[in-house]
Enzyme design. Structure first.
Site, PDB file in Angstrom:
ATOM      1  N   HIS A   1       0.878  -1.183  -0.066  1.00 24.35           N
ATOM      2  CA  HIS A   1      -0.012   0.128   0.064  1.00 24.35           C
ATOM      3  C   HIS A   1       0.784   1.254  -0.099  1.00 24.35           C
ATOM      4  O   HIS A   1       2.015   1.253   0.428  1.00 24.35           O
ATOM      5  CB  HIS A   1      -1.013   0.136   1.137  1.00 24.35           C
ATOM      6  CG  HIS A   1      -0.125  -0.304   2.499  1.00 24.35           C
ATOM      7  ND1 HIS A   1       0.009  -1.583   3.179  1.00 24.35           N
ATOM      8  CD2 HIS A   1       0.099   0.749   3.456  1.00 24.35           C
ATOM      9  CE1 HIS A   1       0.826  -1.161   3.985  1.00 24.35           C
ATOM     10  NE2 HIS A   1       0.702   0.042   4.517  1.00 24.35           N
TER      11      HIS A   1
ATOM     12  N   HIS B   1       0.882   5.381   1.227  1.00 31.59           N
ATOM     13  CA  HIS B   1       0.265   6.384   2.041  1.00 31.59           C
ATOM     14  C   HIS B   1       0.372   7.543   1.578  1.00 31.59           C
ATOM     15  O   HIS B   1       1.362   8.126   0.829  1.00 31.59           O
ATOM     16  CB  HIS B   1       1.236   6.391   3.584  1.00 31.59           C
ATOM     17  CG  HIS B   1       1.022   5.066   4.296  1.00 31.59           C
ATOM     18  ND1 HIS B   1       0.491   5.064   5.550  1.00 31.59           N
ATOM     19  CD2 HIS B   1       1.830   4.107   4.387  1.00 31.59           C
ATOM     20  CE1 HIS B   1       0.734   4.050   6.066  1.00 31.59           C
ATOM     21  NE2 HIS B   1       1.773   3.192   5.189  1.00 31.59           N
TER      22      HIS B   1
HETATM   23  P1  AMP Z   1       2.162   0.167   7.352  1.00 28.54           P
HETATM   24  O1  AMP Z   1       2.641   0.352   8.449  1.00 28.54           O
HETATM   25  O2  AMP Z   1       2.819   0.790   6.125  1.00 28.54           O
HETATM   26  O3  AMP Z   1       1.890  -1.488   6.641  1.00 28.54           O
HETATM   27  O4  AMP Z   1       0.593   0.728   7.169  1.00 28.54           O
HETATM   28  C1  AMP Z   1      -0.352   0.292   7.716  1.00 28.54           C
HETATM   29  C2  AMP Z   1      -1.282   1.416   8.018  1.00 28.54           C
HETATM   30  O5  AMP Z   1      -2.507   0.746   8.186  1.00 28.54           O
HETATM   31  C3  AMP Z   1      -1.140   1.991   9.257  1.00 28.54           C
HETATM   32  O6  AMP Z   1      -0.971   3.464   8.821  1.00 28.54           O
HETATM   33  C4  AMP Z   1      -2.268   1.808  10.315  1.00 28.54           C
HETATM   34  O7  AMP Z   1      -2.812   2.959  10.850  1.00 28.54           O
HETATM   35  C5  AMP Z   1      -3.367   1.420   9.378  1.00 28.54           C
HETATM   36  N1  AMP Z   1      -4.385   0.566   9.407  1.00 28.54           N
HETATM   37  C6  AMP Z   1      -4.451  -0.469  10.425  1.00 28.54           C
HETATM   38  N2  AMP Z   1      -5.533  -0.942  10.598  1.00 28.54           N
HETATM   39  C7  AMP Z   1      -6.292  -0.462   9.654  1.00 28.54           C
HETATM   40  C8  AMP Z   1      -7.643  -0.274   9.491  1.00 28.54           C
HETATM   41  N3  AMP Z   1      -8.584  -1.507   9.931  1.00 28.54           N
HETATM   42  N4  AMP Z   1      -8.365   0.381   8.755  1.00 28.54           N
HETATM   43  C9  AMP Z   1      -7.488   1.323   8.019  1.00 28.54           C
HETATM   44  N5  AMP Z   1      -6.297   1.602   8.419  1.00 28.54           N
HETATM   45  C10 AMP Z   1      -5.651   0.921   9.106  1.00 28.54           C
END
Ligand code: AMP
Length: 145
Positions: free
Chosen positions: A107, A109
């Site tokens: 993903h 951001h």
């Molecule tokens: P990463 O650490 O780059 O894998 O990013 C994962 C992101 O997903 C983090 O910024 C979290 O805040 C976000 N996240 C975790 N669970 C959820 C969820 N259920 N809905 C939306 N975002 C989420």
């Protein structure tokens, strides 16, 4: 999680894509989903994921999927800037646990930045209220071109 582990089909973003757990959607098509990060590092933090790929990291992703993801990231960033008028924005993408990744479905951001607002920590930001996220998502979605 190493860079090279197998894809877990029950990771949280896969479950969001299957509709098993809720998300605050910004926009979607057959290839990508843009939705609000529930632990936003800044107001208007959006995530972009592929609907079709089982890539865990940038290393695994198919070139055509990557092209769609980057185009979707640009399209969404334009809408974020139009809707929220930040002073700048950051595109973040983390790979492997040691690289800061916490969800192992590739993903991007989009993190809007304002000159006078500090960035909240990755993985340490408080959970946002769903209604607040819905309001931001609606404003961003209205600015999608
Ligand atoms: P990463 O650490 O780059 O894998 O990013 C994962 C992101 O997903 C983090 O910024 C979290 O805040 C976000 N996240 C975790 N669970 C959820 C969820 N259920 N809905 C939306 N975002 C989420």
């Amino acid at each position: 999680m190493t860079l090279h582990a197998p894809y877990d089909p029950d990771n949280i973003f896969a479950r969001i894509l299957r509709g098993e757990i809720p998300s605050v959607k910004v926009w979607e098509d057959d290839h990508v989903l843009a939705f609000m990060d529930v632990f936003p590092q800044s107001e208007g933090h959006v995530l972009i994921v592929s609907r079709t790929s089982s890539a865990r990291t940038l290393l695994d992703v198919e070139p055509d999927v990557l092209a769609r993801l980057t185009a979707a990231t640009q399209r969404t960033a334009r809408a974020v800037v139009k809707a929220l008028r930040p002073d700048g924005f950051q595109i973040m993408q983390f790979n492997g646990e040691a690289g800061g990744q916490t969800v192992f479905h590739l993903h991007f951001h989009i993190v809007p930045r304002w000159a006078d607002r500090p960035l909240k920590g990755h993985g340490h930001a408080p959970m946002a209220e769903p209604a607040t996220l819905r309001g931001l998502a609606d404003r961003i979605a209205a600015a999608i071109e």
